[in-house]
Design a protein around this motif. Structure first.
Motif, PDB file in Angstrom:
ATOM      1  N   LYS A 132       0.049 -10.409 -11.920  1.00  0.00           N
ATOM      2  CA  LYS A 132       0.117 -11.456 -11.078  1.00  0.00           C
ATOM      3  C   LYS A 132       1.100 -11.370 -10.116  1.00  0.00           C
ATOM      4  CE  LYS A 132       0.175 -16.609 -11.527  1.00  0.00           C
ATOM      5  NZ  LYS A 132       0.317 -17.779 -12.527  1.00  0.00           N
ATOM      6  N   ARG A 133       2.080 -11.000 -10.050  1.00  0.00           N
ATOM      7  CA  ARG A 133       3.222 -11.070  -9.116  1.00  0.00           C
ATOM      8  C   ARG A 133       2.825 -10.066  -8.127  1.00  0.00           C
ATOM      9  NH1 ARG A 133       8.319  -7.536 -10.802  1.00  0.00           N
ATOM     10  NH2 ARG A 133       6.477  -5.983 -10.112  1.00  0.00           N
ATOM     11  N   GLY A 134       2.396  -8.970  -8.388  1.00  0.00           N
ATOM     12  CA  GLY A 134       2.195  -7.989  -7.546  1.00  0.00           C
ATOM     13  C   GLY A 134       3.400  -6.984  -7.119  1.00  0.00           C
ATOM     14  N   TRP A 135       3.162  -6.003  -6.130  1.00  0.00           N
ATOM     15  CA  TRP A 135       3.899  -4.965  -5.933  1.00  0.00           C
ATOM     16  C   TRP A 135       4.683  -5.031  -4.695  1.00  0.00           C
ATOM     17  CZ3 TRP A 135       4.885  -3.206 -10.715  1.00  0.00           C
ATOM     18  CH2 TRP A 135       3.582  -3.663 -11.418  1.00  0.00           C
ATOM     19  N   ALA A 136       4.347  -6.069  -3.699  1.00  0.00           N
ATOM     20  CA  ALA A 136       5.101  -6.146  -2.768  1.00  0.00           C
ATOM     21  C   ALA A 136       6.742  -6.612  -2.800  1.00  0.00           C
ATOM     22  CB  ALA A 136       4.372  -7.238  -1.623  1.00  0.00           C
ATOM     23  N   MET A 137       7.382  -5.902  -1.637  1.00  0.00           N
ATOM     24  CA  MET A 137       8.941  -6.132  -2.099  1.00  0.00           C
ATOM     25  C   MET A 137       9.141  -7.615  -1.220  1.00  0.00           C
ATOM     26  SD  MET A 137      10.469  -3.403  -3.468  1.00  0.00           S
ATOM     27  CE  MET A 137      11.989  -2.969  -2.557  1.00  0.00           C
ATOM     28  N   PRO A 138      10.023  -8.350  -1.723  1.00  0.00           N
ATOM     29  CA  PRO A 138      10.962  -7.996  -2.855  1.00  0.00           C
ATOM     30  C   PRO A 138      10.464  -8.444  -3.964  1.00  0.00           C
ATOM     31  CG  PRO A 138      11.906  -9.897  -1.621  1.00  0.00           C
ATOM     32  CD  PRO A 138      10.669  -9.323  -0.923  1.00  0.00           C
ATOM     33  N   ARG A 139      10.438  -7.641  -5.073  1.00  0.00           N
ATOM     34  CA  ARG A 139       9.875  -8.027  -6.297  1.00  0.00           C
ATOM     35  C   ARG A 139      10.753  -8.673  -7.372  1.00  0.00           C
ATOM     36  NH1 ARG A 139       7.821  -2.907  -5.134  1.00  0.00           N
ATOM     37  NH2 ARG A 139       9.663  -1.900  -6.240  1.00  0.00           N
ATOM     38  N   ALA A 140      10.593 -10.143  -7.983  1.00  0.00           N
ATOM     39  CA  ALA A 140      11.191 -10.630  -8.850  1.00  0.00           C
ATOM     40  C   ALA A 140      11.066 -10.081 -10.030  1.00  0.00           C
ATOM     41  CB  ALA A 140      10.764 -12.222  -8.576  1.00  0.00           C
ATOM     42  N   ARG A 141      12.026 -10.267 -10.945  1.00  0.00           N
ATOM     43  CA  ARG A 141      11.777  -9.771 -12.268  1.00  0.00           C
ATOM     44  C   ARG A 141      11.039 -10.972 -12.902  1.00  0.00           C
ATOM     45  NH1 ARG A 141      13.457  -6.065 -16.032  1.00  0.00           N
ATOM     46  NH2 ARG A 141      13.828  -6.566 -17.894  1.00  0.00           N
ATOM     47  N   VAL A 142      10.035 -10.416 -13.702  1.00  0.00           N
ATOM     48  CA  VAL A 142       9.259 -11.307 -14.562  1.00  0.00           C
ATOM     49  C   VAL A 142       9.631 -11.492 -15.916  1.00  0.00           C
ATOM     50  CG1 VAL A 142       7.034 -10.289 -13.110  1.00  0.00           C
ATOM     51  CG2 VAL A 142       7.445  -9.565 -15.300  1.00  0.00           C
ATOM     52  N   LYS A 143       9.262 -12.895 -16.093  1.00  0.00           N
ATOM     53  CA  LYS A 143       9.418 -13.136 -17.737  1.00  0.00           C
ATOM     54  C   LYS A 143       8.646 -14.268 -18.019  1.00  0.00           C
ATOM     55  CE  LYS A 143      12.955 -14.430 -21.050  1.00  0.00           C
ATOM     56  NZ  LYS A 143      14.483 -14.365 -21.498  1.00  0.00           N
ATOM     57  N   ILE A 181       9.652   3.282  -5.086  1.00  0.00           N
ATOM     58  CA  ILE A 181       9.465   1.811  -5.138  1.00  0.00           C
ATOM     59  C   ILE A 181       9.355   1.132  -4.073  1.00  0.00           C
ATOM     60  CG2 ILE A 181      10.706   1.938  -7.546  1.00  0.00           C
ATOM     61  CD1 ILE A 181      13.253   0.776  -6.012  1.00  0.00           C
ATOM     62  N   ALA A 182       9.807   1.797  -2.853  1.00  0.00           N
ATOM     63  CA  ALA A 182       9.750   1.103  -1.586  1.00  0.00           C
ATOM     64  C   ALA A 182       8.282   1.532  -0.774  1.00  0.00           C
ATOM     65  CB  ALA A 182      10.785   1.363  -0.766  1.00  0.00           C
ATOM     66  N   HIS A 183       7.563   2.472  -1.444  1.00  0.00           N
ATOM     67  CA  HIS A 183       6.438   2.810  -0.751  1.00  0.00           C
ATOM     68  C   HIS A 183       5.546   1.777  -0.528  1.00  0.00           C
ATOM     69  CE1 HIS A 183       2.931   5.571   0.266  1.00  0.00           C
ATOM     70  NE2 HIS A 183       4.000   6.326   0.716  1.00  0.00           N
ATOM     71  N   PRO A 184       4.733   1.527   0.670  1.00  0.00           N
ATOM     72  CA  PRO A 184       3.858   0.713   0.855  1.00  0.00           C
ATOM     73  C   PRO A 184       2.439   0.668  -0.109  1.00  0.00           C
ATOM     74  CG  PRO A 184       3.665   2.040   2.597  1.00  0.00           C
ATOM     75  CD  PRO A 184       4.963   2.635   1.742  1.00  0.00           C
ATOM     76  N   ARG A 185       2.366   1.970  -0.598  1.00  0.00           N
ATOM     77  CA  ARG A 185       1.086   2.072  -1.538  1.00  0.00           C
ATOM     78  C   ARG A 185       1.572   2.066  -3.221  1.00  0.00           C
ATOM     79  NH1 ARG A 185      -2.371   6.711   0.694  1.00  0.00           N
ATOM     80  NH2 ARG A 185      -3.725   6.010  -0.952  1.00  0.00           N
ATOM     81  N   ILE A 186       2.728   1.669  -3.235  1.00  0.00           N
ATOM     82  CA  ILE A 186       3.297   2.058  -4.751  1.00  0.00           C
ATOM     83  C   ILE A 186       2.397   0.977  -5.759  1.00  0.00           C
ATOM     84  CG2 ILE A 186       4.987   0.221  -4.696  1.00  0.00           C
ATOM     85  CD1 ILE A 186       5.035   3.428  -6.691  1.00  0.00           C
ATOM     86  N   GLY A 187       1.887   0.059  -5.272  1.00  0.00           N
ATOM     87  CA  GLY A 187       0.904  -0.806  -6.071  1.00  0.00           C
ATOM     88  C   GLY A 187      -0.075   0.011  -6.471  1.00  0.00           C
ATOM     89  N   GLU A 188      -0.749   0.803  -5.924  1.00  0.00           N
ATOM     90  CA  GLU A 188      -1.995   1.647  -6.171  1.00  0.00           C
ATOM     91  C   GLU A 188      -1.325   2.496  -7.694  1.00  0.00           C
ATOM     92  OE1 GLU A 188      -3.789   4.162  -3.018  1.00  0.00           O
ATOM     93  OE2 GLU A 188      -3.027   2.458  -1.792  1.00  0.00           O
ATOM     94  N   VAL A 189      -0.633   3.008  -7.549  1.00  0.00           N
ATOM     95  CA  VAL A 189       0.129   3.698  -8.797  1.00  0.00           C
ATOM     96  C   VAL A 189       0.412   3.061  -9.582  1.00  0.00           C
ATOM     97  CG1 VAL A 189       1.901   5.409  -9.750  1.00  0.00           C
ATOM     98  CG2 VAL A 189       1.139   5.463  -7.196  1.00  0.00           C
ATOM     99  N   CYS A 190       1.126   1.629  -9.465  1.00  0.00           N
ATOM    100  CA  CYS A 190       1.275   0.784 -10.670  1.00  0.00           C
ATOM    101  C   CYS A 190       0.133   0.257 -11.245  1.00  0.00           C
ATOM    102  CB  CYS A 190       2.146  -0.232 -10.071  1.00  0.00           C
ATOM    103  SG  CYS A 190       3.821   0.270  -9.738  1.00  0.00           S
ATOM    104  N   LEU A 191      -0.979  -0.203 -10.343  1.00  0.00           N
ATOM    105  CA  LEU A 191      -2.216  -0.464 -11.047  1.00  0.00           C
ATOM    106  C   LEU A 191      -2.793   0.507 -11.774  1.00  0.00           C
ATOM    107  CD1 LEU A 191      -3.667  -2.520  -7.934  1.00  0.00           C
ATOM    108  CD2 LEU A 191      -2.807  -3.553 -10.070  1.00  0.00           C
ATOM    109  N   ALA A 192      -2.762   1.562 -11.608  1.00  0.00           N
ATOM    110  CA  ALA A 192      -3.517   2.992 -12.498  1.00  0.00           C
ATOM    111  C   ALA A 192      -2.637   3.050 -13.523  1.00  0.00           C
ATOM    112  CB  ALA A 192      -3.267   4.029 -11.665  1.00  0.00           C
TER     113      ALA A 192
END
Length: 284
Positions: free
Chosen positions: A257-268, A203-214
């Motif tokens: 919309k929030r994205g995956w950069a840290m820190p990530r706020a929980r969305v609602k 979850i701290a990896h700089p490219r985790i957004g790529e995984v989450c987007l997939a």
């Protein structure tokens, strides 16, 4: 609870405690159903909630294993005509709507996947099996209660269950990591250089957004299939799955919309957005 404790019979209080939280999308969706179907869904929900509680908070692994085995035995006895007190609320729904034993057992098997060893970066096939058991199996029980035709109902359960579960996984990656769990697929993590990930390293990896987007793209594909089935089905029989799909899609859109950069706020999603979904799909 000890490993040899007998299950307590269901009471009005325990049944009430097992109901979905008022205001939740599930609660709102179930309130749209006629009384008999609504009560059947609450009985299924109470079963799912009970076995989920065993998996998450049922004590040491041997205790959880024994309790899940008792649930399996209770489901078998229920279908043999000898229901234990805690599953008697399922007798009428099973008879009236043709609910299948294997779907209840699949839910238990899905909870067992979480119960004994924290899931960390499962391969794609294991993740899909997990989604089938903990989400689509519940969907297969649900669509029979909703009254959908068999073939489209099963397809809807397949796609909507996976859409909702993948949305949950993306929404909850940080909370799951705190519990030592990581549901993102191993193959996608390996593609960004994480061959043997831990929840925190992932979850701290700089490219985790790529995984989450997939993963989000897969969820979006399942939502598309879900809506294709809903759009060709009778509106009366799809009010609940329409509302659930629309509400959960708000969560997926929010994390994108929030994205995956840290820190990530929980969305609602906002209450206004959820109200809009309820009005559009629950009343119109």
């Amino acid at each position: 609870m000890s490993a040899t404790a007998s299950p307590a019979p269901a009471t009005a209080e325990t049944r009430e405690a097992a109901l979905p939280a008022a205001g939740s999308s599930f609660y709102t969706a179930m309130r749209l159903l006629p009384k008999d179907r609504r009560e059947a869904m609450y009985a299924v929900y109470a079963f799912c909630r009970s076995v989920d509680d065993v998996a998450d908070d049922g004590g040491p692994a041997p205790v959880r294993a024994a309790e899940l085995d008792r649930w399996r035995a209770d489901i078998d006895a229920l279908y043999a005509g000898n229901p234990a007190p805690r599953v008697r609320d399922l007798v009428v729904p099973i008879r009236r709507y043709g609910l299948l034993r294997e779907d209840f057992q699949a839910v238990i098997d899905g909870m067992a996947m979480d119960a004994f060893e924290d899931i960390v970066a499962p391969d794609e096939a294991t993740l899909d099996l997990y989604c089938d058991r903990v989400a689509s199996a519940v969907g297969r029980l649900s669509v029979r209660i909703f009254g959908l035709p068999e073939a489209d109902g099963i397809r809807l359960a397949h796609h909507e269950g996976r859409a909702l579960q993948l949305t949950n996984i993306l929404r909850d990656i940080d909370e799951d990591a705190e519990r030592g769990r990581l549901y993102l697929p191993r193959e996608k993590l390996a593609a960004i250089g994480l061959a043997d990930p831990t929840p925190q390293s992932a979850i701290a990896h700089p490219r985790i957004g790529e995984v989450c987007l997939a993963v989000a793209k897969e969820a979006q594909d399942h939502y598309s299939e879900t809506w294709a089935i809903i759009d060709r089905s009778p509106r009366r029989e799809t009010k609940a799955p329409r509302l659930m799909a629309a509400a959960y899609r708000l969560y997926l859109d929010a994390v994108l919309k929030r994205g995956w950069a840290m820190p990530r706020a929980r969305v609602k999603p906002s209450k206004l957005a959820l109200l809009g979904v309820a009005l559009r799909h629950g009343i119109l």
